[in-house]
Design an enzyme around this catalytic site. Structure first.
Site, PDB file in Angstrom:
ATOM      1  N   LYS A   1      -2.243  -8.884  -7.799  1.00 24.48           N
ATOM      2  CA  LYS A   1      -3.083  -8.779  -6.598  1.00 24.48           C
ATOM      3  C   LYS A   1      -2.765  -7.442  -5.944  1.00 24.48           C
ATOM      4  O   LYS A   1      -1.695  -7.238  -5.376  1.00 24.48           O
ATOM      5  CB  LYS A   1      -2.776  -9.935  -5.631  1.00 24.48           C
TER       6      LYS A   1
ATOM      7  N   TRP B   1       0.800  -1.217   0.000  1.00 29.39           N
ATOM      8  CA  TRP B   1       0.000   0.000   0.000  1.00 29.39           C
ATOM      9  C   TRP B   1       0.841   1.280   0.000  1.00 29.39           C
ATOM     10  O   TRP B   1       0.323   2.357  -0.306  1.00 29.39           O
ATOM     11  CB  TRP B   1      -0.913   0.033   1.237  1.00 29.39           C
ATOM     12  N   ASN B   2       2.130   1.209   0.346  1.00 25.67           N
ATOM     13  CA  ASN B   2       2.869   2.460   0.541  1.00 25.67           C
ATOM     14  C   ASN B   2       3.228   3.161  -0.770  1.00 25.67           C
ATOM     15  O   ASN B   2       3.337   4.378  -0.823  1.00 25.67           O
ATOM     16  CB  ASN B   2       4.120   2.233   1.403  1.00 25.67           C
TER      17      ASN B   2
ATOM     18  N   GLY C   1       6.799  -6.453   0.373  1.00 26.97           N
ATOM     19  CA  GLY C   1       6.101  -6.386   1.651  1.00 26.97           C
ATOM     20  C   GLY C   1       7.006  -6.817   2.786  1.00 26.97           C
ATOM     21  O   GLY C   1       8.231  -6.686   2.712  1.00 26.97           O
ATOM     22  N   SER C   2       6.414  -7.350   3.814  1.00 28.76           N
ATOM     23  CA  SER C   2       7.160  -7.681   5.029  1.00 28.76           C
ATOM     24  C   SER C   2       7.967  -8.961   4.866  1.00 28.76           C
ATOM     25  O   SER C   2       7.640  -9.834   4.056  1.00 28.76           O
ATOM     26  CB  SER C   2       6.198  -7.846   6.211  1.00 28.76           C
TER      27      SER C   2
ATOM     28  N   GLU D   1      11.038  -8.473  -2.326  1.00 30.42           N
ATOM     29  CA  GLU D   1      11.578  -7.205  -1.829  1.00 30.42           C
ATOM     30  C   GLU D   1      10.918  -6.958  -0.482  1.00 30.42           C
ATOM     31  O   GLU D   1       9.755  -6.562  -0.410  1.00 30.42           O
ATOM     32  CB  GLU D   1      11.292  -6.078  -2.828  1.00 30.42           C
ATOM     33  N   LEU D   2      11.700  -7.200   0.588  1.00 27.08           N
ATOM     34  CA  LEU D   2      11.124  -7.304   1.922  1.00 27.08           C
ATOM     35  C   LEU D   2      11.564  -6.149   2.819  1.00 27.08           C
ATOM     36  O   LEU D   2      11.959  -5.101   2.341  1.00 27.08           O
ATOM     37  CB  LEU D   2      11.483  -8.666   2.515  1.00 27.08           C
TER      38      LEU D   2
ATOM     39  N   GLU E   1      12.147  -1.961  12.244  1.00 26.82           N
ATOM     40  CA  GLU E   1      11.760  -0.935  11.274  1.00 26.82           C
ATOM     41  C   GLU E   1      10.543  -0.178  11.787  1.00 26.82           C
ATOM     42  O   GLU E   1       9.507  -0.771  12.076  1.00 26.82           O
ATOM     43  CB  GLU E   1      11.448  -1.599   9.933  1.00 26.82           C
TER      44      GLU E   1
ATOM     45  N   CYS F   1      10.309   1.402   2.490  1.00 23.74           N
ATOM     46  CA  CYS F   1      11.201   0.338   2.945  1.00 23.74           C
ATOM     47  C   CYS F   1      12.665   0.769   2.920  1.00 23.74           C
ATOM     48  O   CYS F   1      13.520   0.070   3.469  1.00 23.74           O
ATOM     49  CB  CYS F   1      11.015  -0.912   2.094  1.00 23.74           C
TER      50      CYS F   1
END
Length: 496
Positions: A186, A162-163, A241-242, A263-264, A393, A297
């Site tokens: 998605k 969402w960021n 995401g996370s 990409e975490l 974080e 991130c």
């Protein structure tokens, strides 16, 4: 329900409350929807389908059926479509900015900037698409020949956060389409409308039906993620995401041996040496820490300042942060909007740090008069490694300043976390810039700048920050597979 937001757009048709499957805008077969709210006001700005695995399977089937045709396009043909995609995003940047601000909350400047950032990936990959070069390798025998072909991997499942509700999708979609792959995206349940804009503009740009599909869901997100991972038709998963969810997707993909790009999470160190240009250090920290209200991130999470410049740096940083204005992102004078998902982590990190003798140099409090998701831009001093902000974080507008003495010390402390996405280094010493950047255990190092993302630069991390790269010429390889073609019995005779 989108009439208020739609009426503010030059082109109201950009705002659509459905999923996009096989070139059609459709509701979920379950008929269920979820609400999308503006994080600044809490108001409902629209609804989107709560898609089920049946809906997702329709999208996967559409992507599978369209793959043979799309891969047969020449790279030049695909590139022309992607170039038109770029033009359309730029032409509609103001409307796109309004939609991003409404569902994500970021300030107008950041939102329109995201639109242009999204466009840049379609421009970049439009130029890469015709240049997917294979190779010719000499065989070990005189009558053999070896060709190496690069071919699209197939249907790709893309899961976005969402960021950066448009840019993170754009970076994946542009590369996948350039490679000749088809896509099932998605979108994030908090920010689905930005992804739908991409579907609208993709159709206008000439992307054939079934090549690019968008499925929305909120509560059903875990179910859809599992289905993407376990589908034999989906050959590749790309997720931003996370770290927790990335590990889960990797585990769920094991039965089908998916190719993965993950990409975490990050916990970026920002290192300021005594020899740094003070104004470069401050301006770089401002953009790397407070961009999108600290919700990226690659945000500077741990700001290490050498003792000799610490006082000057902290004073100037506070002076500049005071110039920002927090508020509803739709207002022209606002520089920083609300937090999209709440204040809990920011409050927790500040409370923990202050209880361990950190000093609040600026801010530190919620702004309930503006709304439930607003928080002051905050600067903490006298932070040490025992505090949560140094190991977790924050993902919010909290700059944590800590002192260091030596180069070896700060490298050791910077590398002490389990993640390794972005890092920042401010120094005027050329040799030091090489030494430190080579020793930092991070996928990316920015030197004397707070901006690390560019379509030409490979984006990604090491350790628990994931695997694979996005953007750049290397990002295209994530959507390609190598095929080796060996030929024998070629008896060439050279005659006078």
């Amino acid at each position: 329900m989108t009439t208020v937001l739609a009426s503010s757009l030059k082109d109201p048709s950009l705002l659509i409350e459905r999923s996009y499957i096989n070139g059609q805008w459709v509701s979920s077969k379950s008929k269920k929807t979820f609400e999308v709210r503006n994080p600044a006001s809490g108001e409902v700005i629209g609804t989107c389908p709560e898609s089920t695995t049946d809906d997702l399977n329709d999208a996967i089937q559409a992507a599978s059926q369209s793959f043979p045709k799309w891969r047969s396009f020449s790279g030049r043909q695909r590139g022309r479509i992607l170039r038109r995609f770029f033009d359309l995003i730029v032409e509609n940047k103001e409307d796109i900015g309004k939609i991003i601000t409404a569902e994500n909350g970021k300030a107008r400047g950041d939102a329109e900037g995201e639109a242009l950032f999204s466009a840049s990936f379609f421009e970049w990959f439009s130029e890469e698409a015709p240049r997917i070069y294979g190779d010719v390798v000499p065989h070990s025998t005189p009558n053999g020949r070896i060709q190496i072909l690069k071919q699209p991997i197939g249907v790709c499942g893309l899961i976005t956060p969402w960021n950066f509700p448009m840019a993170m999708g754009a970076r994946k979609i542009a590369a996948a389409l350039a490679a000749g792959c088809t896509v099932v995206l998605k979108s994030d349940g908090l920010t689905p409308f930005s992804s739908n804009v991409l579907a609208v503009l993709g159709e206008r740009a000439g992307v054939p039906k079934g090549v690019f599909n968008v499925v929305s869901a909120l509560e059903n997100t875990p179910e859809l993620g599992l289905a993407l991972c376990q589908s034999d038709a989906v050959k590749k998963i790309s997720f931003t995401g996370s770290t927790r969810v990335g590990k889960l997707l990797m585990q769920q993909s094991s039965s089908t041996l998916k190719k993965l790009s993950l990409e975490l999470g990050g916990n970026a160190p920002f290192i300021v040496f005594d020899d740094a240009d003070l104004e470069v250090a401050v301006s770089s920290a401002l953009v790397s820490k407070f961009k999108v209200t600290g919700q990226t991130c690659v945000c500077a999470n741990r700001i290490y300042v050498q003792e000799g410049i610490y006082e000057k740096f902290s004073k100037r940083l506070v002076e500049e942060v005071k110039k920002f204005r927090v508020g509803n992102g739709s207002q022209d004078s606002v520089t920083h909007g609300p937090l999209t998902t709440g204040l809990t982590k920011v409050e927790e990190h500040i409370g923990d740090a202050v209880s361990k003798n950190a000093t609040i140099l600026l801010g530190g409090k919620p702004l309930p008069n503006l709304g439930t998701n607003f928080f002051e831009l905050t600067v903490l001093g006298d932070v040490d490694d025992s505090m949560k902000v140094m190991s977790e974080e924050t993902f919010g507008p909290l700059a944590a300043l800590t002192k260091f003495k030596t180069e070896d010390e700060v490298i050791r402390r910077a590398n002490s976390v389990e993640v390794g996405l972005a890092s920042y280094l401010i120094t005027s010493d050329l040799a030091r810039s090489h030494r430190v950047s080579e020793r930092l255990e991070f996928g990316m190092v920015a030197i004397n700048t707070g901006v690390i993302s560019d379509p030409a630069a490979p984006f990604g991390g090491v350790k628990y920050s994931g695997m694979g790269r996005e953007g750049s010429k290397y990002g295209l390889d994530e959507y390609l597979v190598l095929k080796t073609v060996v030929m024998g019995n070629i008896n060439t005779e050279y005659k006078l």
